[in-house]
Design an enzyme around this catalytic site. Structure first.
Site, PDB file in Angstrom:
ATOM      1  N   ASP A 261      41.645  -3.765  22.236  1.00 32.68           N
ATOM      2  CA  ASP A 261      41.145  -3.561  20.887  1.00 32.68           C
ATOM      3  C   ASP A 261      40.077  -2.481  20.870  1.00 32.68           C
ATOM      4  O   ASP A 261      40.117  -1.547  20.075  1.00 32.68           O
ATOM      5  CB  ASP A 261      40.571  -4.894  20.382  1.00 32.68           C
ATOM      6  CG  ASP A 261      40.319  -4.862  18.899  1.00 32.68           C
ATOM      7  OD1 ASP A 261      39.473  -5.638  18.432  1.00 32.68           O
ATOM      8  OD2 ASP A 261      40.973  -4.068  18.208  1.00 32.68           O
ATOM      9  N   ASP A 369      41.684 -10.454  14.271  1.00 34.78           N
ATOM     10  CA  ASP A 369      40.429 -10.983  14.784  1.00 34.78           C
ATOM     11  C   ASP A 369      40.307 -12.458  14.493  1.00 34.78           C
ATOM     12  O   ASP A 369      39.865 -13.251  15.339  1.00 34.78           O
ATOM     13  CB  ASP A 369      39.244 -10.252  14.151  1.00 34.78           C
ATOM     14  CG  ASP A 369      39.099  -8.855  14.710  1.00 34.78           C
ATOM     15  OD1 ASP A 369      38.532  -7.993  14.020  1.00 34.78           O
ATOM     16  OD2 ASP A 369      39.545  -8.635  15.850  1.00 34.78           O
TER      17      ASP A 369
END
Lengths: 413, 252
Positions: A261, A369
């Site tokens: 990420d 997330d």
């Protein structure tokens, strides 16, 4: 693979959705006092266009944004940053609470029947610890490469403007999520509490739940209902991951995904970065179905096209998940991850766009997330059975997510 | 029965802390962040001290109960010391952050005074400490079954809840006093807080002789409350003003 497609589609769909479906009427503007998005977002935006050799429009917008961003940053640094952080704490906490409550009460999601996703083909039922570790690392490599391939495919699709494809994929994924997964979930809850239920009633409930969800996520709906649906979808996805990922693979994957990420969003050649930049270049908002937003702004014909990005971001997450589901229960989950990650990356880069009206800007967080944090906490709750571990993970996640967002913000600055 | 015990103990242990949170902290996002960061600092201190204890227990004979108990006592003393060290570290961090904020803030002065931060940080430590002490016990109290069948005290749940409440409040008061002492450069305050913390810990070793542990701990808590009140600017004058509703109290 279709899953890869869905991932990329989700991103494309978002933009497609934004481009094709911008409502002409401002809808449900909530909380006009919301300050601008977190400081990092403006910083991210300013950083995003710089590394790439973008067309002049991008440079202009970057230059325009920069002074305003700096000003904003100087004037309202911590106050608004804090408010944004809290606005994200609440949905993240809610999602985690739902996941932990389900894990602790419904035993279905902690039962291991040996079934695994095709993305994690290596079994963890090995004889030695070394073998198990090797298998989990291999599973992680496969999973992460699938995610990277899907993201790149999505970026390619987006670059070549295959909006309909992405659009359709997002809708398919939301359909699967809202209907099939919630049907499974409802069934398991009834089994746990030993409630008798007939099929017509269940059909009514699921039909209503699903249709309202599709409308809220892909079209217009009350902001809080949309947020609730996005949280519900993230929780469902996280539960599926908790059930089907083997123990050690899950932890290694979580670690690898956080690294990915950071890399994908911050690296100049990262796929997420390129996606964001392409979207900025075209002045299009990113997929609405994969991003949780705390404020909805639907404005058409604005001078600053960047603003469109924000409201549309809300939906992308759900479409990703749906795309996954259409692939099959086991496959669906993987698609969501990369999609949500991309969307979260894109979200972050878009959040800084609004220079004009701080108050209308909410904060955005990619559904990836949400899922990631919920899987972490859910795994902690499922593995130990110890509430202390779950609570410790929860606090650590809150702090680390704040720290990571701030870091990304500063690095992109 | 088990539900009643669960709710009763939950409200005893967490009621005051929860109300403090709702009425004084929830509205201000900055305070919420400082609270959670404080909880995180306490967690880290606990993690490090538990690592020490874990290594010690694994390196020694698990069958020797006296040794294990002594190791536990040693581990807990180390944990108390580490908690105070982390409280000091958090104080330094907050001071630095506050200065940074004051420099760029458009308002005059920092957004949060040191006393507010002291209270919030102390409460953060207290909530986390209380939660860690009580949550597993609460979850077990839901049943089925209860304690007291094999000669253990039947008052286990309620005394745990009372002890948790006392500890939460004590952490809050220690935070206030500690930060004030650091601000005024009165280093003896730190030593006193550390000693009181150790005293409370050693009193808890007297369990299950609850009369000898709970009552002194509450006495200490009341004394600390008075000290924290006077240390953060309270005075008898303020109290009389409060009671007679004469005039607005100045904000601290």
């Amino acid at each position: 693979m279709s899953t890869s497609d869905s991932e990329e589609d989700s991103y494309n769909e978002r933009t497609a959705l934004v481009a094709s479906e911008i409502p002409s009427v401002p809808s449900y503007q909530q909380d006009p006092d919301q300050p601008q998005p977190a400081d990092m977002e403006p910083r991210r935006r300013t950083v995003a266009p710089e590394p790439a050799a973008e067309p002049p429009s991008l440079d202009r917008s970057a230059v325009e944004r920069e002074p305003v961003d700096l000003e904003e940053e100087e004037e309202l640094p911590l106050k608004y940053g804090a408010k944004h952080v809290i606005m994200l704490f609440v949905p993240v906490t809610l999602c985690m609470v739902v996941v932990v409550a389900t894990i602790k009460s419904v035993s279905f999601y902690t039962e291991k029947n040996g079934q695994q996703l095709i993305y994690t083909p290596f079994t963890e039922d090995t004889d030695t610890v070394g073998e198990r570790l090797l298998n989990s690392v291999l599973n992680t490599i496969i999973m992460i490469s699938v995610i990277v391939v899907m993201t790149i495919f999505l970026v390619v699709l987006y670059k070549y403007r295959c909006y309909k494809f992405i659009h359709g994929w997002l809708i398919l994924s939301s359909l699967m999520m809202l209907f099939w997964f919630s049907f499974m979930y409802l069934g398991e809850v009834f089994k746990t509490y030993n409630l008798a239920m007939d099929y017509p009633t269940v059909a009514m409930i699921i039909w209503n739940f699903g249709v309202v969800g599709m409308i809220c996520i892909h079209w217009k709906g009350p902001l809080q209902l949309q947020q609730a649906y996005l949280i519900a979808i993230s929780a469902l996805m996280a539960l599926v991951f908790i059930k089907y990922l083997p123990e050690w693979s899950a932890w290694v994957i979580l670690g690898a995904i956080s690294v990915y990420d950071l890399v994908a969003v911050l690296c100049p050649k990262g796929p997420l970065r390129m996606l964001v930049e392409t979207a900025q270049e075209r002045n299009e908002p990113i997929f609405p179905a994969l991003i949780y937003s705390s404020a909805m702004i639907w404005m058409v014909g604005m001078a600053n096209p960047a603003r469109h990005a924000e409201p549309t971001n809300q939906d992308t997450g759900s479409s990703d998940e749906e795309a996954h589901r259409s692939e099959g229960s086991a496959l669906a989950r993987d698609w969501v991850e990369p999609e949500t990650q991309v969307s979260s990356g894109m979200n972050r880069s878009y959040s800084t766009e609004d220079d004009l009206d701080e108050e209308d800007r909410g904060v955005k967080l990619g559904l990836g997330d949400f899922i990631f944090y919920s899987v972490l906490v859910g795994k902690a709750a499922a593995t130990g059975g110890d509430w202390n571990t779950t609570l410790a993970c929860f606090v650590a996640i809150l702090i680390v997510s704040v720290a990571v967002r701030k870091t990304k913000c500063w690095r992109r600055k | 029965m088990t539900a009643a015990v669960f709710f009763g103990c939950a409200f005893i242990a967490f009621g005051p802390a929860f109300s403090l949170f709702i009425f004084t902290i929830a509205k201000d996002p900055l305070r919420v962040i400082i609270l959670i960061a404080g909880a995180f600092f306490w967690l880290v201190s606990l993690l490090l001290s538990s690592l020490v204890w874990f290594i010690a227990t694994k390196a020694t004979n698990a069958q020797d109960l006296t040794l294990q108990k002594n190791l536990l006592i040693f581990g807990s003393i180390f944990s108390v010391i580490l908690q105070e060290v982390f409280r000091f570290a958090y104080y330094r961090l907050l001071r630095k952050a506050n200065e940074g904020l004051a420099a760029i803030s458009e308002e005059d002065g920092p957004p949060l005074s040191v006393r507010e931060m002291a209270y919030v940080a102390g409460l953060g430590f207290g909530i986390m400490s209380g939660a860690f002490s009580m949550i597993n016990t609460l979850s077990d109290s839901l049943g089925p079954g209860t304690v007291g069948m094999f000669g253990d005290s039947q008052y286990y749940f309620i005394t745990s809840a009372l002890m948790t409440l006392a500890l939460t409040m004590l952490h809050t008061f220690w935070g206030v006093v500690f930060f004030e002492g650091c601000e005024r450069k009165r280093w003896w305050v730190i030593a006193v807080v550390l000693c009181v913390h150790l005293m409370v810990f050693s009193l808890s070793l007297l369990n299950p002789f609850y009369v000898a542990s709970i009552l002194p701990v509450y006495a200490i808590m009341l004394l600390m409350a008075v000290w924290a009140f006077f240390s953060s600017g309270g005075s008898l004058h303020n109290i009389t003003l409060l009671w007679t509703c004469k005039t607005r109290l100045k904000p601290i």
